[in-house]
Design an enzyme around this catalytic site. Structure first.
Site, PDB file in Angstrom:
ATOM      1  N   GLN A  67       1.883 -26.860   8.423  1.00  0.00           N
ATOM      2  CA  GLN A  67       2.605 -26.823   7.050  1.00  0.00           C
ATOM      3  C   GLN A  67       2.555 -27.962   6.672  1.00  0.00           C
ATOM      4  O   GLN A  67       3.680 -28.839   7.491  1.00  0.00           O
ATOM      5  CB  GLN A  67       3.602 -25.921   7.200  1.00  0.00           C
ATOM      6  CG  GLN A  67       4.308 -25.888   5.586  1.00  0.00           C
ATOM      7  CD  GLN A  67       5.761 -25.063   5.876  1.00  0.00           C
ATOM      8  OE1 GLN A  67       6.509 -25.632   6.346  1.00  0.00           O
ATOM      9  NE2 GLN A  67       5.767 -23.655   5.548  1.00  0.00           N
ATOM     10  N   SER A  87       5.028 -29.275  12.330  1.00  0.00           N
ATOM     11  CA  SER A  87       4.758 -28.521  13.642  1.00  0.00           C
ATOM     12  C   SER A  87       3.312 -28.208  13.971  1.00  0.00           C
ATOM     13  O   SER A  87       2.698 -27.937  13.127  1.00  0.00           O
ATOM     14  CB  SER A  87       5.532 -27.191  13.870  1.00  0.00           C
ATOM     15  OG  SER A  87       6.907 -27.253  13.128  1.00  0.00           O
ATOM     16  N   GLU A 103       7.691 -16.926   5.499  1.00  0.00           N
ATOM     17  CA  GLU A 103       7.873 -17.927   6.813  1.00  0.00           C
ATOM     18  C   GLU A 103       9.127 -17.408   7.489  1.00  0.00           C
ATOM     19  O   GLU A 103       9.479 -17.128   8.618  1.00  0.00           O
ATOM     20  CB  GLU A 103       7.770 -19.085   6.391  1.00  0.00           C
ATOM     21  CG  GLU A 103       8.119 -20.145   7.736  1.00  0.00           C
ATOM     22  CD  GLU A 103       8.191 -21.649   7.464  1.00  0.00           C
ATOM     23  OE1 GLU A 103       8.311 -22.035   6.263  1.00  0.00           O
ATOM     24  OE2 GLU A 103       7.928 -22.208   8.356  1.00  0.00           O
ATOM     25  N   SER A 161      17.220 -25.974   5.468  1.00  0.00           N
ATOM     26  CA  SER A 161      18.493 -26.075   6.188  1.00  0.00           C
ATOM     27  C   SER A 161      19.453 -24.953   5.679  1.00  0.00           C
ATOM     28  O   SER A 161      19.297 -24.476   4.649  1.00  0.00           O
ATOM     29  CB  SER A 161      19.148 -27.376   5.684  1.00  0.00           C
ATOM     30  OG  SER A 161      19.718 -27.412   4.744  1.00  0.00           O
TER      31      SER A 161
HETATM   32  C1  LIG Z   1      11.942 -27.735  14.333  1.00  0.00           C
HETATM   33  C2  LIG Z   1      11.654 -27.902  13.157  1.00  0.00           C
HETATM   34  C3  LIG Z   1      10.277 -27.718  12.751  1.00  0.00           C
HETATM   35  C4  LIG Z   1       9.800 -28.161  11.349  1.00  0.00           C
HETATM   36  N1  LIG Z   1       8.558 -27.921  11.038  1.00  0.00           N
HETATM   37  C5  LIG Z   1       8.265 -28.208   9.576  1.00  0.00           C
HETATM   38  C6  LIG Z   1       6.775 -28.179   9.395  1.00  0.00           C
HETATM   39  O1  LIG Z   1       5.937 -27.480  10.185  1.00  0.00           O
HETATM   40  N2  LIG Z   1       6.318 -28.245   8.136  1.00  0.00           N
HETATM   41  C7  LIG Z   1       7.306 -28.990   7.350  1.00  0.00           C
HETATM   42  O2  LIG Z   1       6.711 -29.442   6.230  1.00  0.00           O
HETATM   43  N3  LIG Z   1       8.444 -29.204   7.466  1.00  0.00           N
HETATM   44  C8  LIG Z   1       8.912 -29.114   8.893  1.00  0.00           C
HETATM   45  N4  LIG Z   1      10.143 -29.061   9.203  1.00  0.00           N
HETATM   46  C9  LIG Z   1      11.010 -29.896   8.263  1.00  0.00           C
HETATM   47  C10 LIG Z   1      12.189 -28.981   7.436  1.00  0.00           C
HETATM   48  O3  LIG Z   1      11.695 -28.037   6.789  1.00  0.00           O
HETATM   49  C11 LIG Z   1      13.274 -30.079   7.018  1.00  0.00           C
HETATM   50  O4  LIG Z   1      13.865 -30.468   7.898  1.00  0.00           O
HETATM   51  C12 LIG Z   1      14.343 -29.315   6.146  1.00  0.00           C
HETATM   52  O5  LIG Z   1      13.753 -28.776   5.224  1.00  0.00           O
HETATM   53  C13 LIG Z   1      15.506 -30.181   5.724  1.00  0.00           C
HETATM   54  O6  LIG Z   1      15.029 -31.487   5.384  1.00  0.00           O
HETATM   55  P1  LIG Z   1      15.430 -32.803   5.861  1.00  0.00           P
HETATM   56  O7  LIG Z   1      15.101 -32.865   7.215  1.00  0.00           O
HETATM   57  O8  LIG Z   1      14.786 -33.826   4.833  1.00  0.00           O
HETATM   58  O9  LIG Z   1      17.040 -32.901   5.417  1.00  0.00           O
HETATM   59  P2  LIG Z   1      17.689 -33.492   4.289  1.00  0.00           P
HETATM   60  O10 LIG Z   1      16.937 -32.530   3.147  1.00  0.00           O
HETATM   61  O11 LIG Z   1      17.670 -34.902   4.157  1.00  0.00           O
HETATM   62  O12 LIG Z   1      19.066 -32.756   4.515  1.00  0.00           O
HETATM   63  C14 LIG Z   1      20.033 -33.467   5.633  1.00  0.00           C
HETATM   64  C15 LIG Z   1      21.255 -32.532   5.118  1.00  0.00           C
HETATM   65  O13 LIG Z   1      21.799 -32.764   4.100  1.00  0.00           O
HETATM   66  C16 LIG Z   1      21.966 -31.206   3.831  1.00  0.00           C
HETATM   67  N5  LIG Z   1      21.786 -31.132   2.186  1.00  0.00           N
HETATM   68  C17 LIG Z   1      20.486 -31.523   1.394  1.00  0.00           C
HETATM   69  N6  LIG Z   1      20.728 -31.108   0.130  1.00  0.00           N
HETATM   70  C18 LIG Z   1      21.808 -30.445   0.126  1.00  0.00           C
HETATM   71  C19 LIG Z   1      22.297 -30.008  -1.039  1.00  0.00           C
HETATM   72  N7  LIG Z   1      21.654 -29.738  -2.126  1.00  0.00           N
HETATM   73  N8  LIG Z   1      23.410 -29.085  -0.714  1.00  0.00           N
HETATM   74  C20 LIG Z   1      24.210 -29.192   0.164  1.00  0.00           C
HETATM   75  N9  LIG Z   1      23.689 -29.791   1.450  1.00  0.00           N
HETATM   76  C21 LIG Z   1      22.512 -30.522   1.272  1.00  0.00           C
HETATM   77  C22 LIG Z   1      20.963 -30.497   4.578  1.00  0.00           C
HETATM   78  O14 LIG Z   1      21.535 -29.059   4.742  1.00  0.00           O
HETATM   79  C23 LIG Z   1      21.144 -31.227   5.850  1.00  0.00           C
HETATM   80  O15 LIG Z   1      22.248 -30.786   6.626  1.00  0.00           O
HETATM   81  C24 LIG Z   1      10.654 -28.653  10.410  1.00  0.00           C
HETATM   82  C25 LIG Z   1      12.202 -29.120  10.846  1.00  0.00           C
HETATM   83  C26 LIG Z   1      12.490 -28.707  12.135  1.00  0.00           C
HETATM   84  C27 LIG Z   1      13.943 -28.890  12.501  1.00  0.00           C
END
Ligand SMILES: Cc1cc2nc3c(=O)[nH]c(=O)nc-3n(C[C@H](O)[C@H](O)[C@H](O)COP(=O)(O)OP(=O)(O)OC[C@H]3O[C@@H](n4cnc5c(N)ncnc54)[C@H](O)[C@@H]3O)c2cc1C
Length: 378
Positions: free
Chosen positions: A122, A157, A240, A362
């Site tokens: 994805q 992933s 998903e 998240s």
């Molecule tokens: C094990 C794993 C597998 C994954 N696999 C995939 C994959 O296959 N394909 C893919 O595309 N992505 C994948 N991801 C990514 C995942 O979708 C993102 O990590 C997730 O959407 C969070 O985005 P970020 O890491 O950029 O964190 P951020 O969006 O930067 O968030 C950081 C922190 O801020 C908080 N936050 C952000 N916005 C807000 C808001 N508006 N209000 C309150 N709190 C907020 C979040 O909850 C989090 O605690 C994977 C992640 C993990 C951990």
């Protein structure tokens, strides 16, 4: 789910016992041995019509009910997902292509998923676009009759082992950032695609960066309508989120604890056994929230708020049960194969649980989605 589902569960447990080594903990790694186990097991399920039972026959299923598919999903997650990376194709790639793909896309992509032959990844998240996915920068710019895609994805992933990527890219700019996004179904073996593994607790190469450098795509690679990908993304994420039946894994480990501890179980502090019992109740709650989403999907409805409610419950369960199980595992006897395996399974569960409230959106974002659904906001 009735007698048919009980029989199905028995058959699946038999297949797991026969074909999946007890030490398999490979749902999230790309250890070659685990990968081979998962690939082979998918073929075995597919031969028996058990990989995608609820799909129509023309796409490789056998038209079974979504509840049979749910039973398969639960049995697989309980056994630490021996379908490996292919659970993604079964859970959300296939159903989304079925709902939005052209006839040609369905014929091309669905049968290989149902035969257990293909791994998808994805391509959504980017370095500056996770929760705020609509701010992504990977762009597809018009070039002749098609597009050239350039940009970077992250946390992808299974990208090292995937043959196909379900890619979200910007094709234009609208009034809202959610407009102008398009989904492309792209091959990972194109020289314009580069994968760089990222180390993480869940295994050396589970997560990856993926770079696109002028990847050429055509109209035939577009899923759905150009510039209208956002609505499809909402559906993808709902499929998903409910497809990850972690409650089955938690319940499996919790149920195993008294047996592994034997006499030592009675000597555990009463407070710890109360926490253990509470976790079993949480498992049931998460299961029922999942069933609500499945029932809606069965009617052809996808409601992100319900999927979010389930996801909040199941990810909290993952983390809280991991803590309870770690405390219980500390009292497991040092000797014996069953005890050693239990400790390894609990450690694996604990490692995964840290990512649980981030992966697939998240927990904070899930709370926002649920609140919006309850308040009737868009
Ligand atoms: C094990 C794993 C597998 C994954 N696999 C995939 C994959 O296959 N394909 C893919 O595309 N992505 C994948 N991801 C990514 C995942 O979708 C993102 O990590 C997730 O959407 C969070 O985005 P970020 O890491 O950029 O964190 P951020 O969006 O930067 O968030 C950081 C922190 O801020 C908080 N936050 C952000 N916005 C807000 C808001 N508006 N209000 C309150 N709190 C907020 C979040 O909850 C989090 O605690 C994977 C992640 C993990 C951990």
């Amino acid at each position: 789910m009735g007698a048919a589902a009980t029989e199905l569960r028995g058959e699946l447990r038999g297949l797991v016992a026969q074909h999946v080594p007890p030490e398999y903990l490979g749902a999230f790694t790309d250890d070659p041995a685990d990968l081979e186990t998962a690939q082979e097991f998918c073929r075995i399920l597919a031969e028996r019509g058990l990989l995608c039972p609820a799909w129509p026959e023309e796409y490789g299923g056998r038209g079974a009910s979504v509840w049979e598919q749910t039973a398969v999903r639960e049995e697989m997650w309980a056994a630490h997902e021996p379908r490996g990376a292919q659970y993604m194709g079964v859970n959300w790639v296939g159903p989304t292509i079925m709902r939005h793909g052209t006839g040609e896309q369905r014929r091309r992509h669905l049968p290989p998923i149902a035969r257990g032959e293909v791994i998808w990844c994805q391509g959504f998240s980017e370095p500056d676009a996770g929760s705020d996915l609509a701010s992504l920068r990977t762009a597809a710019r018009r070039d002749g009759g098609g597009w050239l895609v350039s940009g970077q994805k992250v946390w992808t992933s299974y990208a090292t082992m995937a043959q196909w990527c379900f890619l979200l890219a910007r094709t234009s700019r609208g009034e809202r950032r959610q407009q102008g996004l398009t989904i492309f179904l792209v091959p990972m073996d194109d020289p314009a695609v580069e994968v760089r593994p990222l180390g993480c607790l869940m295994g050396p190469h589970h997560l990856n960066e993926v770079f696109f450098d002028d990847l050429r795509v055509t109209e035939a690679d577009v899923l759905g309508t150009v510039d209208q990908g956002w609505k499809v993304v909402q559906e993808v994420l709902a499929f998903e989120r409910v497809g990850i039946a972690r409650y089955a894994r938690c319940e499996h480990l919790l149920q195993a604890a008294p047996e592994v501890l034997g006499d030592a179980w009675e000597r555990l502090p009463g407070e710890l056994r109360v926490r253990w019992a509470r976790m079993l109740v949480h498992c049931r709650r998460a299961r029922l929230l999942a069933y609500r989403v499945v029932a809606l999907q069965d009617e052809g409805r996808v409601r992100p708020g319900d999927a979010a409610a389930y996801r909040i419950a199941v990810t909290r369960l993952d983390q809280e049960s991991a803590e309870v199980l770690m405390d219980i595992a500390a009292s497991v006897p040092r000797e014996g194969e069953a005890a050693r395996r239990f400790r390894a399974e609990v450690a694996d569960h604990w490692r995964y649980s840290h990512a649980s409230t981030v992966a697939s959106g998240s927990i904070d974002v899930q709370r926002i989605l649920l609140a919006r659904a309850l308040l009737g906001a868009s």
